[in-house]
Design a protein around this motif. Structure first.
Motif, PDB file in Angstrom:
ATOM      1  N   GLY A 221       6.680  66.320  -4.224  1.00 59.04           N
ATOM      2  CA  GLY A 221       5.508  66.731  -3.455  1.00 59.04           C
ATOM      3  C   GLY A 221       4.728  65.573  -2.880  1.00 59.04           C
ATOM      4  O   GLY A 221       5.132  64.412  -2.954  1.00 59.04           O
ATOM      5  N   SER A 222       3.585  65.914  -2.305  1.00 60.10           N
ATOM      6  CA  SER A 222       2.677  64.952  -1.690  1.00 60.10           C
ATOM      7  C   SER A 222       1.608  64.540  -2.706  1.00 60.10           C
ATOM      8  O   SER A 222       1.580  65.024  -3.844  1.00 60.10           O
ATOM      9  CB  SER A 222       1.991  65.602  -0.485  1.00 60.10           C
ATOM     10  N   PHE A 223       0.696  63.664  -2.277  1.00 65.64           N
ATOM     11  CA  PHE A 223      -0.426  63.292  -3.139  1.00 65.64           C
ATOM     12  C   PHE A 223      -1.247  64.518  -3.521  1.00 65.64           C
ATOM     13  O   PHE A 223      -1.680  64.657  -4.666  1.00 65.64           O
ATOM     14  CB  PHE A 223      -1.330  62.272  -2.430  1.00 65.64           C
ATOM     15  N   HIS A 224      -1.490  65.415  -2.558  1.00 61.91           N
ATOM     16  CA  HIS A 224      -2.268  66.621  -2.847  1.00 61.91           C
ATOM     17  C   HIS A 224      -1.583  67.453  -3.929  1.00 61.91           C
ATOM     18  O   HIS A 224      -2.235  67.976  -4.846  1.00 61.91           O
ATOM     19  CB  HIS A 224      -2.441  67.459  -1.573  1.00 61.91           C
ATOM     20  N   GLU A 225      -0.275  67.592  -3.806  1.00 59.94           N
ATOM     21  CA  GLU A 225       0.465  68.397  -4.774  1.00 59.94           C
ATOM     22  C   GLU A 225       0.535  67.705  -6.136  1.00 59.94           C
ATOM     23  O   GLU A 225       0.531  68.362  -7.179  1.00 59.94           O
ATOM     24  CB  GLU A 225       1.862  68.691  -4.211  1.00 59.94           C
ATOM     25  N   LEU A 226       0.547  66.367  -6.129  1.00 55.71           N
ATOM     26  CA  LEU A 226       0.481  65.635  -7.390  1.00 55.71           C
ATOM     27  C   LEU A 226      -0.855  65.883  -8.080  1.00 55.71           C
ATOM     28  O   LEU A 226      -0.910  66.109  -9.292  1.00 55.71           O
ATOM     29  CB  LEU A 226       0.667  64.135  -7.130  1.00 55.71           C
ATOM     30  N   LEU A 227      -1.927  65.869  -7.318  1.00 53.78           N
ATOM     31  CA  LEU A 227      -3.248  66.151  -7.894  1.00 53.78           C
ATOM     32  C   LEU A 227      -3.288  67.554  -8.494  1.00 53.78           C
ATOM     33  O   LEU A 227      -3.844  67.766  -9.585  1.00 53.78           O
ATOM     34  CB  LEU A 227      -4.336  66.003  -6.826  1.00 53.78           C
ATOM     35  N   ASN A 228      -2.689  68.524  -7.809  1.00 52.16           N
ATOM     36  CA  ASN A 228      -2.617  69.884  -8.349  1.00 52.16           C
ATOM     37  C   ASN A 228      -1.875  69.908  -9.677  1.00 52.16           C
ATOM     38  O   ASN A 228      -2.277  70.600 -10.622  1.00 52.16           O
ATOM     39  CB  ASN A 228      -1.915  70.817  -7.360  1.00 52.16           C
ATOM     40  N   LEU A 229      -0.779  69.167  -9.739  1.00 49.29           N
ATOM     41  CA  LEU A 229       0.011  69.125 -10.970  1.00 49.29           C
ATOM     42  C   LEU A 229      -0.781  68.517 -12.114  1.00 49.29           C
ATOM     43  O   LEU A 229      -0.782  69.045 -13.236  1.00 49.29           O
ATOM     44  CB  LEU A 229       1.297  68.328 -10.745  1.00 49.29           C
ATOM     45  N   LEU A 230      -1.474  67.424 -11.850  1.00 44.85           N
ATOM     46  CA  LEU A 230      -2.261  66.776 -12.901  1.00 44.85           C
ATOM     47  C   LEU A 230      -3.340  67.716 -13.432  1.00 44.85           C
ATOM     48  O   LEU A 230      -3.581  67.792 -14.645  1.00 44.85           O
ATOM     49  CB  LEU A 230      -2.894  65.485 -12.373  1.00 44.85           C
ATOM     50  N   LEU A 231      -3.967  68.455 -12.514  1.00 44.64           N
ATOM     51  CA  LEU A 231      -4.979  69.425 -12.934  1.00 44.64           C
ATOM     52  C   LEU A 231      -4.354  70.536 -13.771  1.00 44.64           C
ATOM     53  O   LEU A 231      -4.921  70.964 -14.785  1.00 44.64           O
ATOM     54  CB  LEU A 231      -5.684  70.013 -11.713  1.00 44.64           C
TER      55      LEU A 231
END
Length: 243
Positions: A221-231
């Motif tokens: 994924g992208s940075f945005h999707e990485l942030l979603n995963l971390l959350l």
């Protein structure tokens, strides 16, 4: 449960084209050394010593030791050479920031990782000295976070894509594979961590797949999707379009 994040640097946290960065680096250091050597002569020795590091699997020698042991037949006193290298990293290397393609999410991902309580490792290929790694972190204002480990050529005995590199990280940070998530952009160097049972996230902004291998990653994924995963890993929002 995943509580530790391993971040690659070039092409991942650092939004840049790795080949462009390396080419600019080689030209710059060759220019610094041109008062002593023919630039192509120096680059050849530099690359040969770098490959010696990459190929080394001797657990008794750090990457730095391997590099300098193989940097031979140079017609200059070692002390003078070491001084010039130090001067290069202090004065010249910071100018390579020009190859960066700024993305504010680089810093946000690191800040969010710490805010969520993850332990963070900078798992960059350890072929550069510590000063060069910290300088590159400075380019995204991320040099002062309390990292669990930053891999450099001084403190590591293996490089990517050897599985021993990831085994050494796990030993140093005293973590099991199941506790870790490796985040990178290189299909070979970063995704090999899966062999140990480490989950992987392939950042797709600057994907490198030199051997055109089939990409197998737990997440892409992208940075945005990485942030979603971390959350999500911390019980927050859902993942979108990661698979």
């Amino acid at each position: 449960m995943i509580d530790t994040l391993l971040f690659d640097l070039d092409g991942t946290l650092l939004p840049l084209d790795t080949d462009e960065f390396i080419n600019a680096y080689l030209k710059l250091i060759a220019k610094r050394m041109s008062k002593f050597f023919d630039p192509q002569y120096f680059i050849e020795h530099l690359l040969n010593s770098t490959m010696a590091m990459v190929n080394n699997l001797d657990p008794t020698k750090t990457n730095k030791e391997v590099f300098w042991e193989n940097f031979v037949n140079i017609p200059i006193e070692r002390e003078k050479l070491y001084f010039e290298v130090e001067e290069f990293y202090e004065k010249d290397f910071p100018t390579l920031k020009r190859v960066l393609k700024p993305n504010p999410l680089s810093y946000k991902v690191i800040q969010t990782s710490f805010n969520l309580g993850f332990e963070v490792v900078i798992a960059t290929n350890p072929i550069f000295p510590e000063c060069a790694v910290k300088e590159r972190l400075r380019w995204i204002n991320a040099e002062n976070f309390p990292y669990k480990l930053i891999t450099t050529y001084e403190n590591m005995h293996y490089t990517k894509p050897h599985i021993q590199y990831y085994e050494e990280i796990l030993t140093l940070i005293k973590k099991s594979p199941e506790q870790c998530l490796m985040i990178g952009n290189d299909a070979e160097e970063d995704l090999i961590a899966r062999r140990l049972g480490i989950k992987t996230f392939l950042l797709k902004d600057f994907i490198i797949n030199r051997k055109n291998n089939k990409i197998i990653s737990d997440y892409i994924g992208s940075f945005h999707e990485l942030l979603n995963l971390l959350l999500k890993l911390r019980g927050g929002t859902n993942i979108e379009h990661l698979r």
